[in-house]
Design a protein around this motif. Structure first.
Motif, mmCIF file in Angstrom:
data_model
loop_
_atom_site.group_PDB
_atom_site.id
_atom_site.type_symbol
_atom_site.label_atom_id
_atom_site.label_comp_id
_atom_site.label_asym_id
_atom_site.label_seq_id
_atom_site.Cartn_x
_atom_site.Cartn_y
_atom_site.Cartn_z
ATOM 1 N N LEU A 146 0.765 -1.198 -0.010
ATOM 2 C CA LEU A 146 -0.062 -0.111 -0.020
ATOM 3 C C LEU A 146 1.017 1.358 -0.038
ATOM 4 O O LEU A 146 0.696 2.387 -0.782
ATOM 5 N N LYS A 147 2.035 1.236 0.595
ATOM 6 C CA LYS A 147 2.752 2.346 0.824
ATOM 7 C C LYS A 147 3.334 2.641 -0.704
ATOM 8 O O LYS A 147 3.540 3.757 -1.115
ATOM 9 N N CYS A 148 3.745 1.631 -1.261
ATOM 10 C CA CYS A 148 4.481 1.630 -2.716
ATOM 11 C C CYS A 148 3.250 2.449 -3.566
ATOM 12 O O CYS A 148 3.583 3.251 -4.367
ATOM 13 N N LEU A 186 13.012 3.264 -2.468
ATOM 14 C CA LEU A 186 13.132 3.354 -4.068
ATOM 15 C C LEU A 186 12.136 4.596 -4.577
ATOM 16 O O LEU A 186 12.640 5.732 -4.989
ATOM 17 N N PHE A 187 10.967 4.221 -4.252
ATOM 18 C CA PHE A 187 9.920 5.299 -4.607
ATOM 19 C C PHE A 187 10.064 6.241 -3.820
ATOM 20 O O PHE A 187 10.022 7.634 -4.361
ATOM 21 N N SER A 188 10.519 6.502 -2.592
ATOM 22 C CA SER A 188 10.457 7.560 -1.930
ATOM 23 C C SER A 188 11.746 8.392 -2.335
ATOM 24 O O SER A 188 11.612 9.624 -2.164
ATOM 25 N N ALA A 189 12.960 7.899 -2.685
ATOM 26 C CA ALA A 189 14.005 8.751 -3.103
ATOM 27 C C ALA A 189 13.758 9.215 -4.414
ATOM 28 O O ALA A 189 13.997 10.339 -4.752
ATOM 29 N N LEU A 190 12.676 8.715 -5.297
ATOM 30 C CA LEU A 190 12.390 9.365 -6.774
ATOM 31 C C LEU A 190 11.384 10.431 -6.177
ATOM 32 O O LEU A 190 11.689 11.595 -7.005
ATOM 33 N N LEU A 191 10.717 10.091 -5.412
ATOM 34 C CA LEU A 191 9.607 11.353 -5.127
ATOM 35 C C LEU A 191 10.538 12.590 -4.641
ATOM 36 O O LEU A 191 10.090 13.878 -4.679
ATOM 37 N N PRO A 200 22.361 1.908 -5.088
ATOM 38 C CA PRO A 200 22.559 0.794 -4.056
ATOM 39 C C PRO A 200 21.277 0.208 -3.717
ATOM 40 O O PRO A 200 21.156 -1.139 -3.715
ATOM 41 N N LEU A 201 20.197 1.035 -4.014
ATOM 42 C CA LEU A 201 18.845 0.268 -3.620
ATOM 43 C C LEU A 201 18.457 -0.457 -4.783
ATOM 44 O O LEU A 201 17.866 -1.445 -4.618
ATOM 45 N N GLN A 296 9.516 -1.682 -19.920
ATOM 46 C CA GLN A 296 9.912 -0.377 -19.767
ATOM 47 C C GLN A 296 9.165 1.016 -20.052
ATOM 48 O O GLN A 296 9.623 2.196 -20.156
ATOM 49 N N SER A 297 7.747 0.671 -20.147
ATOM 50 C CA SER A 297 6.974 1.862 -20.710
ATOM 51 C C SER A 297 6.007 2.079 -19.607
ATOM 52 O O SER A 297 4.642 2.598 -19.969
ATOM 53 N N LEU A 298 6.072 1.942 -18.567
ATOM 54 C CA LEU A 298 5.219 1.748 -17.458
ATOM 55 C C LEU A 298 4.919 3.237 -17.263
ATOM 56 O O LEU A 298 5.809 4.169 -17.481
ATOM 57 N N ALA A 299 3.764 3.733 -16.954
ATOM 58 C CA ALA A 299 3.411 5.084 -16.753
ATOM 59 C C ALA A 299 4.009 5.762 -15.558
ATOM 60 O O ALA A 299 4.625 6.946 -15.690
ATOM 61 N N TYR A 300 4.368 5.096 -14.449
ATOM 62 C CA TYR A 300 5.166 5.601 -13.350
ATOM 63 C C TYR A 300 6.694 5.910 -13.757
ATOM 64 O O TYR A 300 7.271 7.021 -13.672
ATOM 65 N N VAL A 301 7.337 5.152 -14.797
ATOM 66 C CA VAL A 301 8.573 5.445 -15.282
ATOM 67 C C VAL A 301 8.555 6.401 -16.257
ATOM 68 O O VAL A 301 9.371 7.327 -15.922
ATOM 69 N N ARG A 302 7.401 6.720 -17.057
ATOM 70 C CA ARG A 302 7.611 7.735 -17.956
ATOM 71 C C ARG A 302 7.234 9.241 -17.361
ATOM 72 O O ARG A 302 8.007 10.098 -17.663
ATOM 73 N N SER A 303 6.521 8.989 -16.506
ATOM 74 C CA SER A 303 6.178 10.154 -15.368
ATOM 75 C C SER A 303 7.684 10.611 -14.620
ATOM 76 O O SER A 303 7.957 11.792 -14.677
ATOM 77 N N ALA A 304 8.496 9.508 -14.110
ATOM 78 C CA ALA A 304 9.692 9.867 -13.400
ATOM 79 C C ALA A 304 10.635 10.616 -14.417
ATOM 80 O O ALA A 304 11.374 11.561 -13.970
ATOM 81 N N PHE A 305 10.818 10.128 -15.625
ATOM 82 C CA PHE A 305 11.803 10.637 -16.433
ATOM 83 C C PHE A 305 11.400 12.236 -17.020
ATOM 84 O O PHE A 305 12.255 12.983 -16.887
#
Length: 584
Positions: A146-148, A186-191, A200-201, A296-305
């Motif tokens: 749920l946190k992810c 990892l998701f927290s680091a990106l945010l 490392p993660l 490698q085309s997930l919406a999350y990845v594309r938004s992060a880029f």
């Protein structure tokens, strides 16, 4: 009618009030009338598609779900793997209610809280199924899931990807809770844009994934309670805004492939974020657009880029708008932006204030948005390219008008005059992208395809068409055509033709794959140094020749996908290579 309602008197309506009154007399109060093949869902959906939302009942044929039922370690591992399947399915475009929310432990967190479980569960005589496997191990996994989802949600709602187009935002009014530990970090680091924490993660996550793949849990036995942890029909009970249907979760191996692709994409982002050169981002993005890698085309990845490229006026998380213009001018003219400003201001004699800031803002916006568009979905990227044509045309018109109000150059190069054809070339590239994207989206009929091939072809055909005639061996002839195409980008046809001739002489009189591999980079660089981006093209030529020898029998491939797999070859070059070298 008694209540003041009137039946429209146009012959298309019939008053059935009496019929309903007579039927209702035989029914008990609060009773409902059902037909065998016409359910309440059908009746409600007949006049409002989602009015049936939340009115379904749970399937009584299923054994009841007990969150505290004792489980074996293998069963807990199997359930956790299925939880990953739910999350990856959500990343793949399904709604939360079709994926994560029908994982029933999501709704049972208060029941499995280790601090509130009664003592009777802790003293269960069966020590092969300790309650801690559920309350501690499985509970932590559900919290992590749920946190992810919560962290990914915060990224997706930034507006870089679009609800119902790239992902589904429907939560069904089920809140995201609070710790998969590595993915959460990892998701927290990106945010928070702590990109230095990525590698490392990612390595830790890969090691964990390797262990999980090496030791998959066995499928549950027929009498196991593990399958009861998920109920595909559960979304029918929820209040949702869109029609829902049960989905089939993917095989576990495909789930791990998707997770591995997610980690690969984030690793690529951690590498790119350290590269200030926007042309590198442009090349990587173009390759991603035209040859997307699996998973490698997930919406999350594309938004992060997209967020990494530009957010809140900051480019690459550290640079101002001026950096984009500096990159553009260094790439196109090999001059820094400060020199361009100095030359422009010295020569400006117009009646109004200098339009330099407008030019800077336009170049930065067009360049940054072009790079971001590589991480759009294909239809949206095509629409952006069509809109950006007006921007490039306006910039060209502005530079043309500016040229009239600049004093003649006393010595050196007229940088503004040199910039105009560069802008025009970018506009032509955008036109080619629009035309070729039609193939990607299957927009052309059979009769339209030859014209679509022809439209971008004149941009590059002069040099590559001539290169093949000076070779005797058919393989060398096709290779020479490919080399000419690789040299032609951002280069005039006459310069390309001369560079091909010098390269042929430098490698021994014939452009063959073996001759290019045998030549050192300095020899190739000296021969092609007049073309644009000759340093990078030197590397591409060497790498492409190596690939052709190792994978394609030293010959030019026969398909667009195989050609695009070569370093430095894009879809336009691939289509032209097939047309000119292969006569396809």
């Amino acid at each position: 009618m008694e209540d003041g309602y009137q039946v429209l008197d146009n012959g298309n309506y019939e008053d059935v009030t009496v019929l309903f009154e007579q039927t209702s007399r035989d029914m008990e109060p609060d009773a409902l009338l059902f037909d065998k093949d016409f359910s309440l869902h059908d009746a409600m959906a007949a006049f409002e598609p989602r009015s049936d939302s939340g009115l379904a009942l749970l399937d009584d044929s299923r054994p009841p779900f007990d969150p505290l039922v004792p489980l074996l370690p293998d069963e807990v591992c199997w359930i956790i793997d299925r939880a990953y399947s739910c999350e990856m399915a959500w990343h793949g475009g399904y709604t939360l209610s079709q994926t994560v929310i029908w994982f029933l432990y999501v709704h049972a967190l208060p029941d499995i809280d280790p601090d509130t479980i009664s003592r009777s569960h802790h003293h269960d005589p069966d020590r092969t199924r300790p309650v801690e496997l559920v309350s501690v191990v499985l509970g932590a996994s559900v919290l992590g899931l749920l946190k992810c989802c919560d962290l990914v949600w915060r990224e997706l709602v930034k507006g870089n990807v679009y609800d119902c187009e790239d992902w589904q935002s429907d939560k069904c009014d089920v809140p995201m809770s609070e710790a998969y530990p590595t993915l959460v970090e990892l998701f927290s680091a990106l945010l928070s844009k702590d990109y230095f924490r990525f590698r490392p993660l990612i390595e830790t996550a890969r090691v964990m994934l390797q262990h999980v793949r090496a030791s998959p849990p066995p499928p549950p036995r027929p009498c196991s309670p593990a399958p009861r942890a998920s109920d595909p029909q559960f979304p029918r009970v929820l209040v949702s805004a869109i029609p829902l249907h049960p989905i089939q979760l993917p095989e576990q191996s495909k789930v791990w492939d998707t997770l591995a692709g997610l980690l690969d994409s984030l690793e690529q982002l951690s590498i790119l974020i350290e590269i200030p050169d926007l042309s590198t981002w442009d090349v990587v993005g173009a390759l991603r657009s035209w040859r997307p890698q699996p998973h490698q085309s997930l919406a999350y990845v594309r938004s992060a880029f997209q967020v990494s490229i530009y957010e809140n006026g900051i480019i690459l998380n550290k640079y101002l708008q001026k950096h984009a213009v500096d990159c553009f001018l260094m790439e196109a003219l090999q001059i820094p932006y400060d020199s361009f400003i100095s030359s422009f201001q010295t020569r400006w004699v117009g009646p109004d204030s200098s339009p330099l800031r407008h030019i800077e803002r336009t170049i930065a916006e067009l360049l940054v948005c072009r790079i971001k568009s590589h991480w759009y979905n294909p239809p949206r990227r095509r629409r952006y390219c069509m809109k950006s044509l007006f921007g490039w045309h306006e910039l060209y018109a502005t530079l043309t008008d500016v040229q009239k109000h600049l004093a003649p150059v006393q010595s050196g190069t007229d940088v503004v005059a040199r910039l105009r054809p560069v802008v025009l070339t970018r506009r032509l590239e955008t036109i080619s992208d629009i035309v070729l994207s039609g193939f990607q989206l299957s927009l052309y009929s059979v009769n339209e395809r030859p014209l679509a091939y022809w439209i971008p072809a004149p941009v590059d055909t002069m040099g590559c068409d001539q290169a093949q005639w000076k070779e005797q061996d058919p393989k060398n002839s096709r290779f020479a055509t490919l080399i000419s195409l690789m040299l032609s980008s951002q280069t005039k046809d006459e310069v390309t033709d001369a560079a091909v001739a010098r390269l042929r002489t430098a490698v021994g009189g014939s452009l063959s794959v073996d001759a290019v591999i045998a030549a050192d980079e300095a020899t190739i660089s000296e021969a092609i140094c007049k073309v644009g981006f000759w340093r990078r093209k030197t590397q591409y030529i060497k790498q492409a020749a190596q690939r052709l020898r190792d994978d394609f029998d030293s010959d030019v491939p026969k398909t667009v996908d195989e050609l695009c797999s070569l370093p430095g070859v894009g879809p336009k070059m691939a289509f032209l290579a097939l047309q000119v070298a292969r006569k396809l």
